[in-house]
Write a protein that holds these residues in place. Structure first.
Motif, mmCIF file in Angstrom:
data_model
loop_
_atom_site.group_PDB
_atom_site.id
_atom_site.type_symbol
_atom_site.label_atom_id
_atom_site.label_comp_id
_atom_site.label_asym_id
_atom_site.label_seq_id
_atom_site.Cartn_x
_atom_site.Cartn_y
_atom_site.Cartn_z
ATOM 1 N N ASN A 246 0.861 -1.177 0.000
ATOM 2 C CA ASN A 246 0.000 0.000 0.000
ATOM 3 C C ASN A 246 0.902 1.234 0.000
ATOM 4 O O ASN A 246 1.813 1.325 0.814
ATOM 5 C CB ASN A 246 -0.906 -0.018 1.225
ATOM 6 C CG ASN A 246 -2.101 0.868 1.060
ATOM 7 O OD1 ASN A 246 -2.281 1.500 0.028
ATOM 8 N ND2 ASN A 246 -2.931 0.910 2.081
ATOM 9 N N HIS A 247 0.683 2.163 -0.905
ATOM 10 C CA HIS A 247 1.528 3.354 -1.049
ATOM 11 C C HIS A 247 2.981 2.931 -1.227
ATOM 12 O O HIS A 247 3.833 3.240 -0.418
ATOM 13 C CB HIS A 247 1.406 4.278 0.159
ATOM 14 C CG HIS A 247 0.006 4.624 0.530
ATOM 15 N ND1 HIS A 247 -0.811 5.338 -0.306
ATOM 16 C CD2 HIS A 247 -0.729 4.336 1.622
ATOM 17 C CE1 HIS A 247 -1.986 5.488 0.274
ATOM 18 N NE2 HIS A 247 -1.965 4.887 1.439
ATOM 19 N N GLY A 248 3.282 2.243 -2.292
ATOM 20 C CA GLY A 248 4.504 1.475 -2.413
ATOM 21 C C GLY A 248 5.809 2.171 -2.698
ATOM 22 O O GLY A 248 6.830 1.504 -2.715
ATOM 23 N N VAL A 249 5.866 3.459 -2.910
ATOM 24 C CA VAL A 249 7.123 4.087 -3.318
ATOM 25 C C VAL A 249 8.195 3.880 -2.250
ATOM 26 O O VAL A 249 7.950 4.026 -1.064
ATOM 27 C CB VAL A 249 6.926 5.593 -3.579
ATOM 28 C CG1 VAL A 249 8.241 6.303 -3.813
ATOM 29 C CG2 VAL A 249 6.009 5.791 -4.770
ATOM 30 N N GLY A 250 9.387 3.508 -2.700
ATOM 31 C CA GLY A 250 10.523 3.375 -1.807
ATOM 32 C C GLY A 250 10.702 2.013 -1.181
ATOM 33 O O GLY A 250 11.606 1.830 -0.371
ATOM 34 N N ILE A 251 9.908 1.032 -1.535
ATOM 35 C CA ILE A 251 10.052 -0.304 -0.972
ATOM 36 C C ILE A 251 11.213 -1.019 -1.646
ATOM 37 O O ILE A 251 11.344 -1.004 -2.864
ATOM 38 C CB ILE A 251 8.752 -1.108 -1.125
ATOM 39 C CG1 ILE A 251 7.687 -0.531 -0.206
ATOM 40 C CG2 ILE A 251 8.978 -2.591 -0.827
ATOM 41 C CD1 ILE A 251 6.336 -1.183 -0.329
ATOM 42 N N VAL A 252 12.073 -1.650 -0.824
ATOM 43 C CA VAL A 252 13.196 -2.445 -1.328
ATOM 44 C C VAL A 252 13.152 -3.794 -0.630
ATOM 45 O O VAL A 252 13.155 -3.860 0.602
ATOM 46 C CB VAL A 252 14.556 -1.760 -1.056
ATOM 47 C CG1 VAL A 252 15.700 -2.634 -1.528
ATOM 48 C CG2 VAL A 252 14.609 -0.392 -1.710
ATOM 49 N N ILE A 253 13.112 -4.868 -1.420
ATOM 50 C CA ILE A 253 13.103 -6.233 -0.895
ATOM 51 C C ILE A 253 14.269 -6.974 -1.523
ATOM 52 O O ILE A 253 14.341 -7.107 -2.743
ATOM 53 C CB ILE A 253 11.768 -6.936 -1.190
ATOM 54 C CG1 ILE A 253 10.621 -6.173 -0.530
ATOM 55 C CG2 ILE A 253 11.806 -8.389 -0.716
ATOM 56 C CD1 ILE A 253 9.237 -6.707 -0.855
ATOM 57 N N GLY A 254 15.204 -7.444 -0.695
ATOM 58 C CA GLY A 254 16.438 -8.070 -1.159
ATOM 59 C C GLY A 254 16.259 -9.488 -1.671
ATOM 60 O O GLY A 254 15.190 -10.088 -1.546
ATOM 61 N N PRO A 255 17.344 -10.061 -2.222
ATOM 62 C CA PRO A 255 17.263 -11.341 -2.918
ATOM 63 C C PRO A 255 17.003 -12.554 -2.042
ATOM 64 O O PRO A 255 16.388 -13.509 -2.486
ATOM 65 C CB PRO A 255 18.624 -11.468 -3.601
ATOM 66 C CG PRO A 255 19.525 -10.576 -2.862
ATOM 67 C CD PRO A 255 18.673 -9.467 -2.333
ATOM 68 N N GLY A 256 17.429 -12.570 -0.796
ATOM 69 C CA GLY A 256 17.249 -13.755 0.040
ATOM 70 C C GLY A 256 16.051 -13.684 0.953
ATOM 71 O O GLY A 256 15.859 -14.534 1.812
ATOM 72 N N VAL A 257 15.217 -12.681 0.794
ATOM 73 C CA VAL A 257 14.073 -12.463 1.669
ATOM 74 C C VAL A 257 12.985 -13.498 1.406
ATOM 75 O O VAL A 257 12.715 -13.847 0.261
ATOM 76 C CB VAL A 257 13.519 -11.029 1.473
ATOM 77 C CG1 VAL A 257 12.240 -10.818 2.247
ATOM 78 C CG2 VAL A 257 14.563 -10.007 1.861
ATOM 79 N N SER A 258 12.367 -13.958 2.469
ATOM 80 C CA SER A 258 11.225 -14.866 2.371
ATOM 81 C C SER A 258 10.051 -14.228 3.109
ATOM 82 O O SER A 258 10.164 -13.900 4.292
ATOM 83 C CB SER A 258 11.581 -16.216 3.002
ATOM 84 O OG SER A 258 10.477 -17.071 2.971
ATOM 85 N N ILE A 259 8.940 -14.050 2.393
ATOM 86 C CA ILE A 259 7.758 -13.395 2.952
ATOM 87 C C ILE A 259 6.587 -14.363 2.865
ATOM 88 O O ILE A 259 6.310 -14.916 1.803
ATOM 89 C CB ILE A 259 7.444 -12.087 2.194
ATOM 90 C CG1 ILE A 259 8.611 -11.107 2.337
ATOM 91 C CG2 ILE A 259 6.146 -11.467 2.693
ATOM 92 C CD1 ILE A 259 8.448 -9.821 1.562
ATOM 93 N N GLY A 260 5.889 -14.557 3.967
ATOM 94 C CA GLY A 260 4.771 -15.491 4.031
ATOM 95 C C GLY A 260 3.497 -14.937 3.418
ATOM 96 O O GLY A 260 3.484 -13.905 2.745
ATOM 97 N N ASP A 261 2.391 -15.605 3.696
ATOM 98 C CA ASP A 261 1.083 -15.233 3.166
ATOM 99 C C ASP A 261 0.454 -14.120 4.001
ATOM 100 O O ASP A 261 0.664 -14.040 5.205
ATOM 101 C CB ASP A 261 0.142 -16.443 3.183
ATOM 102 C CG ASP A 261 0.614 -17.569 2.287
ATOM 103 O OD1 ASP A 261 1.373 -17.289 1.340
ATOM 104 O OD2 ASP A 261 0.220 -18.721 2.541
ATOM 105 N N GLY A 262 -0.333 -13.277 3.326
ATOM 106 C CA GLY A 262 -1.115 -12.260 4.012
ATOM 107 C C GLY A 262 -0.310 -11.134 4.619
ATOM 108 O O GLY A 262 -0.757 -10.498 5.577
ATOM 109 N N VAL A 263 0.852 -10.832 4.075
ATOM 110 C CA VAL A 263 1.706 -9.765 4.603
ATOM 111 C C VAL A 263 1.358 -8.447 3.922
ATOM 112 O O VAL A 263 1.135 -8.399 2.712
ATOM 113 C CB VAL A 263 3.200 -10.111 4.394
ATOM 114 C CG1 VAL A 263 4.100 -8.942 4.766
ATOM 115 C CG2 VAL A 263 3.563 -11.342 5.201
ATOM 116 N N THR A 264 1.303 -7.371 4.711
ATOM 117 C CA THR A 264 1.047 -6.027 4.196
ATOM 118 C C THR A 264 2.261 -5.145 4.486
ATOM 119 O O THR A 264 2.785 -5.162 5.594
ATOM 120 C CB THR A 264 -0.192 -5.413 4.868
ATOM 121 O OG1 THR A 264 -1.323 -6.228 4.582
ATOM 122 C CG2 THR A 264 -0.448 -3.998 4.361
ATOM 123 N N ILE A 265 2.683 -4.401 3.465
ATOM 124 C CA ILE A 265 3.830 -3.506 3.594
ATOM 125 C C ILE A 265 3.424 -2.111 3.128
ATOM 126 O O ILE A 265 2.828 -1.958 2.067
ATOM 127 C CB ILE A 265 5.015 -4.015 2.746
ATOM 128 C CG1 ILE A 265 5.491 -5.372 3.257
ATOM 129 C CG2 ILE A 265 6.148 -3.015 2.759
ATOM 130 C CD1 ILE A 265 6.631 -5.957 2.458
#
Length: 156
Positions: free
Chosen positions: A61-80
């Motif tokens: 939500n309002h996504g500008v500036g989000i950085v997610i690196g290569p080894g990251v693992s994100i589960g279900d239902g996550v909000t950023i």
């Protein structure tokens, strides 16, 4: 969602482009995957590495500036929310080689930084502008620099 949403809602477009680049990455088409990821970054302001693993019902939500690196693992239902960084703590430090793992149903508020080989427990909330460099138990509210658990949330 419609083609209108794809063309006008940048966070949705970023998630679709991430899914395409991740598919290409898994097919060992690394240059093409990186090209799609760079197009995504340039057109949306959201940078998600193709090697990151992201679950279902992922919401930006309002996504500008989000950085997610290569080894990251994100589960279900996550909000950023906007300006969140999820990645390495110190890339020059050979002792810090891991990326964060975010379990299901985590809410990450604006400006938060999740750094290093850490695990964010299921159902947790990371407060705005928090810097988290250590593990977070499930159903916790984390705030501050450095991020500290200030409250245990009710189990859902």
């Amino acid at each position: 969602m419609s083609i209108y949403s794809f063309l006008t809602f940048a966070p949705y477009r970023a998630i679709i482009l991430y899914r395409i680049s991740h598919f290409l990455w898994n097919k060992n088409l690394l240059h093409l995957a990186t090209l799609v990821a760079r197009f995504c970054r340039n057109s949306t302001g959201i940078e998600i590495h193709p090697a990151a693993i992201i679950g279902e019902r992922f919401l930006i939500n309002h996504g500008v500036g989000i950085v997610i690196g290569p080894g990251v693992s994100i589960g279900d239902g996550v909000t950023i929310l906007q300006d969140v960084t999820i990645g390495l703590k110190a890339p020059w430090d050979s002792n810090d080689v891991g990326f964060p793992t975010i379990e299901n149903n985590v809410y990450i508020c604006a400006g938060a930084k999740l750094l290093g080989d850490i695990r964010i427990g299921e159902g947790s909330i990371i407060g705005a502008n928090s810097v988290v460099t250590s593990n977070v138990e499930p159903n916790s509210l984390v705030v501050g620099i450095p991020g500290k658990v200030t409250k245990k949330l009710l189990d859902k």
